[in-house]
Design a protein around this motif. Structure first.
Motif, PDB file in Angstrom:
ATOM      1  N   MET A  38       0.866  -1.178   0.000  1.00 44.13           N
ATOM      2  CA  MET A  38       0.000   0.000   0.000  1.00 44.13           C
ATOM      3  C   MET A  38       0.899   1.223   0.000  1.00 44.13           C
ATOM      4  SD  MET A  38      -1.615   2.673   1.880  1.00 44.13           S
ATOM      5  CE  MET A  38      -1.281   2.284   3.577  1.00 44.13           C
ATOM      6  N   GLU A  39       0.612   2.132  -0.909  1.00 43.81           N
ATOM      7  CA  GLU A  39       1.380   3.367  -0.960  1.00 43.81           C
ATOM      8  C   GLU A  39       0.459   4.537  -1.239  1.00 43.81           C
ATOM      9  OE1 GLU A  39       4.002   3.895  -4.517  1.00 43.81           O
ATOM     10  OE2 GLU A  39       3.259   1.900  -5.027  1.00 43.81           O
ATOM     11  N   LEU A  40       0.958   5.720  -0.923  1.00 40.21           N
ATOM     12  CA  LEU A  40       0.215   6.949  -1.147  1.00 40.21           C
ATOM     13  C   LEU A  40       0.846   7.680  -2.322  1.00 40.21           C
ATOM     14  CD1 LEU A  40      -2.019   8.851  -0.070  1.00 40.21           C
ATOM     15  CD2 LEU A  40      -0.233   9.966   1.306  1.00 40.21           C
ATOM     16  N   LEU A  41       0.006   8.094  -3.247  1.00 35.93           N
ATOM     17  CA  LEU A  41       0.444   8.864  -4.407  1.00 35.93           C
ATOM     18  C   LEU A  41      -0.203  10.242  -4.338  1.00 35.93           C
ATOM     19  CD1 LEU A  41      -0.269   6.109  -7.108  1.00 35.93           C
ATOM     20  CD2 LEU A  41       1.891   6.536  -5.927  1.00 35.93           C
ATOM     21  N   GLN A  42       0.502  11.225  -4.893  1.00 37.55           N
ATOM     22  CA  GLN A  42      -0.047  12.579  -4.967  1.00 37.55           C
ATOM     23  C   GLN A  42      -0.089  12.994  -6.426  1.00 37.55           C
ATOM     24  OE1 GLN A  42       2.372  15.813  -3.394  1.00 37.55           O
ATOM     25  NE2 GLN A  42       0.547  16.766  -2.518  1.00 37.55           N
ATOM     26  N   ASP A  43      -1.175  13.611  -6.825  1.00 35.77           N
ATOM     27  CA  ASP A  43      -1.317  14.084  -8.192  1.00 35.77           C
ATOM     28  C   ASP A  43      -0.155  15.018  -8.539  1.00 35.77           C
ATOM     29  OD1 ASP A  43      -2.438  16.239 -10.230  1.00 35.77           O
ATOM     30  OD2 ASP A  43      -3.643  14.428 -10.463  1.00 35.77           O
ATOM     31  N   PHE A  44       0.384  14.859  -9.710  1.00 38.64           N
ATOM     32  CA  PHE A  44       1.550  15.625 -10.133  1.00 38.64           C
ATOM     33  C   PHE A  44       1.254  17.119 -10.236  1.00 38.64           C
ATOM     34  CE2 PHE A  44       4.686  17.201 -13.187  1.00 38.64           C
ATOM     35  CZ  PHE A  44       5.852  16.656 -12.656  1.00 38.64           C
ATOM     36  N   ASN A  45       0.035  17.464 -10.663  1.00 31.27           N
ATOM     37  CA  ASN A  45      -0.313  18.863 -10.899  1.00 31.27           C
ATOM     38  C   ASN A  45      -1.212  19.487  -9.842  1.00 31.27           C
ATOM     39  OD1 ASN A  45       1.083  19.259 -13.459  1.00 31.27           O
ATOM     40  ND2 ASN A  45      -0.377  17.757 -14.246  1.00 31.27           N
ATOM     41  N   ASP A  46      -1.857  18.667  -9.028  1.00 28.12           N
ATOM     42  CA  ASP A  46      -2.776  19.196  -8.022  1.00 28.12           C
ATOM     43  C   ASP A  46      -2.430  18.606  -6.657  1.00 28.12           C
ATOM     44  OD1 ASP A  46      -4.881  19.913  -6.346  1.00 28.12           O
ATOM     45  OD2 ASP A  46      -6.355  19.787  -7.952  1.00 28.12           O
ATOM     46  N   PRO A  47      -1.822  19.376  -5.778  1.00 26.73           N
ATOM     47  CA  PRO A  47      -1.362  18.853  -4.493  1.00 26.73           C
ATOM     48  C   PRO A  47      -2.477  18.492  -3.512  1.00 26.73           C
ATOM     49  CG  PRO A  47      -1.056  21.224  -4.563  1.00 26.73           C
ATOM     50  CD  PRO A  47      -1.511  20.798  -5.946  1.00 26.73           C
ATOM     51  N   HIS A  48      -3.734  18.721  -3.896  1.00 27.66           N
ATOM     52  CA  HIS A  48      -4.861  18.383  -3.022  1.00 27.66           C
ATOM     53  C   HIS A  48      -5.471  17.036  -3.376  1.00 27.66           C
ATOM     54  CE1 HIS A  48      -4.772  22.891  -3.300  1.00 27.66           C
ATOM     55  NE2 HIS A  48      -4.359  22.623  -2.081  1.00 27.66           N
ATOM     56  N   ILE A  49      -4.928  16.399  -4.404  1.00 29.87           N
ATOM     57  CA  ILE A  49      -5.440  15.103  -4.844  1.00 29.87           C
ATOM     58  C   ILE A  49      -4.426  14.024  -4.497  1.00 29.87           C
ATOM     59  CG2 ILE A  49      -6.151  13.702  -6.814  1.00 29.87           C
ATOM     60  CD1 ILE A  49      -7.061  16.312  -8.178  1.00 29.87           C
ATOM     61  N   PHE A  50      -4.909  13.003  -3.794  1.00 27.18           N
ATOM     62  CA  PHE A  50      -4.086  11.864  -3.411  1.00 27.18           C
ATOM     63  C   PHE A  50      -4.773  10.579  -3.845  1.00 27.18           C
ATOM     64  CE2 PHE A  50      -2.652  15.190  -0.641  1.00 27.18           C
ATOM     65  CZ  PHE A  50      -1.298  14.925  -0.436  1.00 27.18           C
ATOM     66  N   MET A  51      -3.986   9.540  -3.985  1.00 21.89           N
ATOM     67  CA  MET A  51      -4.511   8.222  -4.296  1.00 21.89           C
ATOM     68  C   MET A  51      -3.807   7.194  -3.423  1.00 21.89           C
ATOM     69  SD  MET A  51      -4.269   9.035  -8.264  1.00 21.89           S
ATOM     70  CE  MET A  51      -3.202  10.366  -7.765  1.00 21.89           C
ATOM     71  N   THR A  52      -4.560   6.237  -2.941  1.00 20.88           N
ATOM     72  CA  THR A  52      -3.919   5.082  -2.331  1.00 20.88           C
ATOM     73  C   THR A  52      -3.908   3.987  -3.387  1.00 20.88           C
ATOM     74  OG1 THR A  52      -6.020   4.358  -1.358  1.00 20.88           O
ATOM     75  CG2 THR A  52      -4.503   5.601   0.062  1.00 20.88           C
ATOM     76  N   TYR A  53      -2.818   3.262  -3.416  1.00 18.65           N
ATOM     77  CA  TYR A  53      -2.591   2.198  -4.393  1.00 18.65           C
ATOM     78  C   TYR A  53      -2.204   0.981  -3.574  1.00 18.65           C
ATOM     79  CZ  TYR A  53      -0.418  -0.104  -8.449  1.00 18.65           C
ATOM     80  OH  TYR A  53      -0.080  -0.973  -9.444  1.00 18.65           O
ATOM     81  N   SER A  54      -3.064  -0.035  -3.572  1.00 15.88           N
ATOM     82  CA  SER A  54      -2.795  -1.188  -2.713  1.00 15.88           C
ATOM     83  C   SER A  54      -3.014  -2.500  -3.453  1.00 15.88           C
ATOM     84  CB  SER A  54      -3.661  -1.134  -1.450  1.00 15.88           C
ATOM     85  OG  SER A  54      -5.038  -1.037  -1.773  1.00 15.88           O
ATOM     86  N   TYR A  55      -2.269  -3.509  -3.009  1.00 12.27           N
ATOM     87  CA  TYR A  55      -2.385  -4.869  -3.534  1.00 12.27           C
ATOM     88  C   TYR A  55      -2.979  -5.732  -2.428  1.00 12.27           C
ATOM     89  CZ  TYR A  55       0.808  -4.217  -7.546  1.00 12.27           C
ATOM     90  OH  TYR A  55       1.406  -3.825  -8.717  1.00 12.27           O
ATOM     91  N   TRP A  56      -3.998  -6.483  -2.783  1.00 18.76           N
ATOM     92  CA  TRP A  56      -4.659  -7.392  -1.844  1.00 18.76           C
ATOM     93  C   TRP A  56      -4.627  -8.802  -2.402  1.00 18.76           C
ATOM     94  CZ3 TRP A  56      -6.186  -5.668   2.871  1.00 18.76           C
ATOM     95  CH2 TRP A  56      -6.153  -4.284   3.048  1.00 18.76           C
ATOM     96  N   GLU A  57      -4.475  -9.769  -1.542  1.00 16.82           N
ATOM     97  CA  GLU A  57      -4.421 -11.169  -1.978  1.00 16.82           C
ATOM     98  C   GLU A  57      -5.710 -11.578  -2.685  1.00 16.82           C
ATOM     99  OE1 GLU A  57      -3.199 -13.953   1.034  1.00 16.82           O
ATOM    100  OE2 GLU A  57      -1.576 -12.625   1.683  1.00 16.82           O
ATOM    101  N   SER A  58      -6.833 -11.034  -2.249  1.00 17.26           N
ATOM    102  CA  SER A  58      -8.121 -11.379  -2.856  1.00 17.26           C
ATOM    103  C   SER A  58      -9.150 -10.306  -2.514  1.00 17.26           C
ATOM    104  CB  SER A  58      -8.614 -12.731  -2.326  1.00 17.26           C
ATOM    105  OG  SER A  58      -8.980 -12.608  -0.953  1.00 17.26           O
ATOM    106  N   GLU A  59     -10.271 -10.373  -3.181  1.00 17.60           N
ATOM    107  CA  GLU A  59     -11.367  -9.461  -2.877  1.00 17.60           C
ATOM    108  C   GLU A  59     -11.882  -9.702  -1.458  1.00 17.60           C
ATOM    109  OE1 GLU A  59     -15.342  -7.715  -5.061  1.00 17.60           O
ATOM    110  OE2 GLU A  59     -14.786  -9.791  -5.476  1.00 17.60           O
ATOM    111  N   THR A  60     -11.851 -10.940  -1.024  1.00 16.80           N
ATOM    112  CA  THR A  60     -12.268 -11.274   0.337  1.00 16.80           C
ATOM    113  C   THR A  60     -11.399 -10.552   1.359  1.00 16.80           C
ATOM    114  OG1 THR A  60     -13.113 -13.431  -0.350  1.00 16.80           O
ATOM    115  CG2 THR A  60     -12.586 -13.164   1.988  1.00 16.80           C
ATOM    116  N   HIS A  61     -10.088 -10.528   1.132  1.00 16.55           N
ATOM    117  CA  HIS A  61      -9.190  -9.824   2.046  1.00 16.55           C
ATOM    118  C   HIS A  61      -9.504  -8.328   2.073  1.00 16.55           C
ATOM    119  CE1 HIS A  61      -6.758 -13.537   1.645  1.00 16.55           C
ATOM    120  NE2 HIS A  61      -6.472 -13.255   2.906  1.00 16.55           N
TER     121      HIS A  61
END
Length: 106
Positions: A38-61
Motif C-alpha cells: 500500500m502506498e500513497l500517491l499525490q497528483d503531479f499537478n494538483d497537491p490536493h489530490i491523493f490516491m492510495t494504491y494497494s495490492y490485496w491477496e483477494s477481494e475477500t481480504h
C-alpha cells in the motif's frame, strides 16, 4: 491479486489533517491480513489530490479490511476532509503473456 486504487480530493486546508490520519494508520493497513502493498500517491499537478494504491491477496481480504474496526476508524476520519466524493476501483494485472494468449484465442 487485486489492485485497489482510491482517488481522493481534499479541501486544501485539510491536506495536513489527512496526512496525519494516513501516517497514523499506514503501518496497520499495510500489516492487515491480505494486504501485500500500500502506498500513497499525490497528483503531479494538483497537491490536493491523493490516491492510495494497494495490492490485496483477494477481494475477500479487501472486504475483510473494509469491514474491520481499523477501516471504521480511518475512513470516517478521512471522509470528513474531502472536497469531492472519492473514486475507487479494483483491477487486476493483465500481463503481456495473457494479452498474447487472449489474442491467439480470438
Amino acid at each position: 491479486m487485486l489492485i485497489r486504487v482510491v482517488r481522493m480530493v481534499f479541501q486544501p486546508e485539510k491536506v495536513t489533517a489527512f496526512l496525519e490520519v494516513f501516517n497514523g494508520s499506514k503501518d496497520q493497513i499495510r500489516g492487515f491480513e491480505g494486504c501485500r502493498h500500500m502506498e500513497l500517491l499525490q497528483d503531479f499537478n494538483d497537491p490536493h489530490i491523493f490516491m492510495t494504491y494497494s495490492y490485496w491477496e483477494s477481494e475477500t481480504h479487501l472486504n475483510n479490511y473494509r469491514k474491520s474496526e481499523l477501516f471504521g476508524q480511518v475512513w470516517p476520519a478521512t471522509k470528513k476532509l474531502f472536497a469531492a466524493p472519492p473514486v475507487a476501483f479494483s483491477a487486476r494485472q493483465f500481463p503481456d503473456a495473457l494479452v498474447a494468449e487472449t489474442l491467439q484465442k480470438s
